[in-house]
Design a protein around this motif. Structure first.
Motif, PDB file in Angstrom:
ATOM      1  N   ILE A   1       0.837  -1.198   0.000  1.00  0.00           N
ATOM      2  CA  ILE A   1       0.000   0.000   0.000  1.00  0.00           C
ATOM      3  C   ILE A   1       0.875   1.253   0.000  1.00  0.00           C
ATOM      4  O   ILE A   1       0.633   2.196  -0.759  1.00  0.00           O
ATOM      5  CB  ILE A   1      -0.960  -0.010   1.209  1.00  0.00           C
ATOM      6  N   PHE A   2       1.919   1.262   0.833  1.00  0.00           N
ATOM      7  CA  PHE A   2       2.801   2.424   0.888  1.00  0.00           C
ATOM      8  C   PHE A   2       3.558   2.603  -0.434  1.00  0.00           C
ATOM      9  O   PHE A   2       3.795   3.729  -0.867  1.00  0.00           O
ATOM     10  CB  PHE A   2       3.764   2.329   2.074  1.00  0.00           C
ATOM     11  N   GLU A   3       3.925   1.507  -1.069  1.00  0.00           N
ATOM     12  CA  GLU A   3       4.587   1.591  -2.375  1.00  0.00           C
ATOM     13  C   GLU A   3       3.640   2.185  -3.414  1.00  0.00           C
ATOM     14  O   GLU A   3       4.041   3.002  -4.239  1.00  0.00           O
ATOM     15  CB  GLU A   3       5.063   0.204  -2.835  1.00  0.00           C
ATOM     16  N   LYS A   4       2.376   1.766  -3.365  1.00  0.00           N
ATOM     17  CA  LYS A   4       1.390   2.310  -4.308  1.00  0.00           C
ATOM     18  C   LYS A   4       1.192   3.800  -4.097  1.00  0.00           C
ATOM     19  O   LYS A   4       1.129   4.571  -5.055  1.00  0.00           O
ATOM     20  CB  LYS A   4       0.051   1.568  -4.162  1.00  0.00           C
ATOM     21  N   ILE A   5       1.091   4.208  -2.838  1.00  0.00           N
ATOM     22  CA  ILE A   5       0.935   5.632  -2.531  1.00  0.00           C
ATOM     23  C   ILE A   5       2.154   6.408  -2.999  1.00  0.00           C
ATOM     24  O   ILE A   5       2.038   7.481  -3.594  1.00  0.00           O
ATOM     25  CB  ILE A   5       0.672   5.834  -1.026  1.00  0.00           C
ATOM     26  N   LYS A   6       3.333   5.862  -2.761  1.00  0.00           N
ATOM     27  CA  LYS A   6       4.574   6.518  -3.195  1.00  0.00           C
ATOM     28  C   LYS A   6       4.593   6.640  -4.721  1.00  0.00           C
ATOM     29  O   LYS A   6       4.960   7.688  -5.266  1.00  0.00           O
ATOM     30  CB  LYS A   6       5.783   5.704  -2.720  1.00  0.00           C
TER      31      LYS A   6
ATOM     32  N   ILE B   1       2.020   6.797  -6.727  1.00  0.00           N
ATOM     33  CA  ILE B   1       1.033   7.804  -7.136  1.00  0.00           C
ATOM     34  C   ILE B   1       1.636   9.197  -7.058  1.00  0.00           C
ATOM     35  O   ILE B   1       1.525   9.991  -7.993  1.00  0.00           O
ATOM     36  CB  ILE B   1      -0.240   7.698  -6.266  1.00  0.00           C
ATOM     37  N   PHE B   2       2.293   9.505  -5.939  1.00  0.00           N
ATOM     38  CA  PHE B   2       2.895  10.832  -5.786  1.00  0.00           C
ATOM     39  C   PHE B   2       4.075  11.037  -6.735  1.00  0.00           C
ATOM     40  O   PHE B   2       4.280  12.145  -7.251  1.00  0.00           O
ATOM     41  CB  PHE B   2       3.304  11.078  -4.330  1.00  0.00           C
ATOM     42  N   THR B   3       4.825   9.999  -7.012  1.00  0.00           N
ATOM     43  CA  THR B   3       5.925  10.096  -7.977  1.00  0.00           C
ATOM     44  C   THR B   3       5.374  10.375  -9.376  1.00  0.00           C
ATOM     45  O   THR B   3       5.890  11.239 -10.089  1.00  0.00           O
ATOM     46  CB  THR B   3       6.759   8.799  -7.982  1.00  0.00           C
ATOM     47  N   ASP B   4       4.318   9.653  -9.748  1.00  0.00           N
ATOM     48  CA  ASP B   4       3.685   9.886 -11.051  1.00  0.00           C
ATOM     49  C   ASP B   4       3.117  11.294 -11.135  1.00  0.00           C
ATOM     50  O   ASP B   4       3.230  11.964 -12.163  1.00  0.00           O
ATOM     51  CB  ASP B   4       2.587   8.858 -11.312  1.00  0.00           C
TER      52      ASP B   4
END
Length: 71
Positions: free
Chosen positions: A8-13, A15-18
């Motif tokens: 989940i934290f990787e997905k959130i990271k 999203i913000f990177t994108d």
């Protein structure tokens, strides 16, 4: 359970990177382009407003002519 939280934290990271990468790709208009586009918008508003005014004026007169004939 730790895998899910990490995932989940990787997905959130990601999203913000994108999001950050997309913001960098935006081509912002120059002040000259903004001024030109504003002029185009005002001219379009003026032309459409004049057209609507003339159409309203003509329709009002036609309706007035029809209503006075019917009296």
């Amino acid at each position: 359970m730790a895998d899910k939280k990490t995932n989940i934290f990787e997905k959130i990271k990601n999203i913000f990177t994108d999001f950050k990468n997309e913001i960098r790709r935006i081509i912002w208009p120059t002040p000259k382009m903004t001024f030109k586009n504003t002029g185009i918008v005002f001219a379009t508003i003026l032309i459409v407003g004049t057209f609507v005014f003339l159409l309203d004026f003509a329709m009002t007169n036609i309706l007035g002519l029809i209503m006075s004939v019917s009296k």
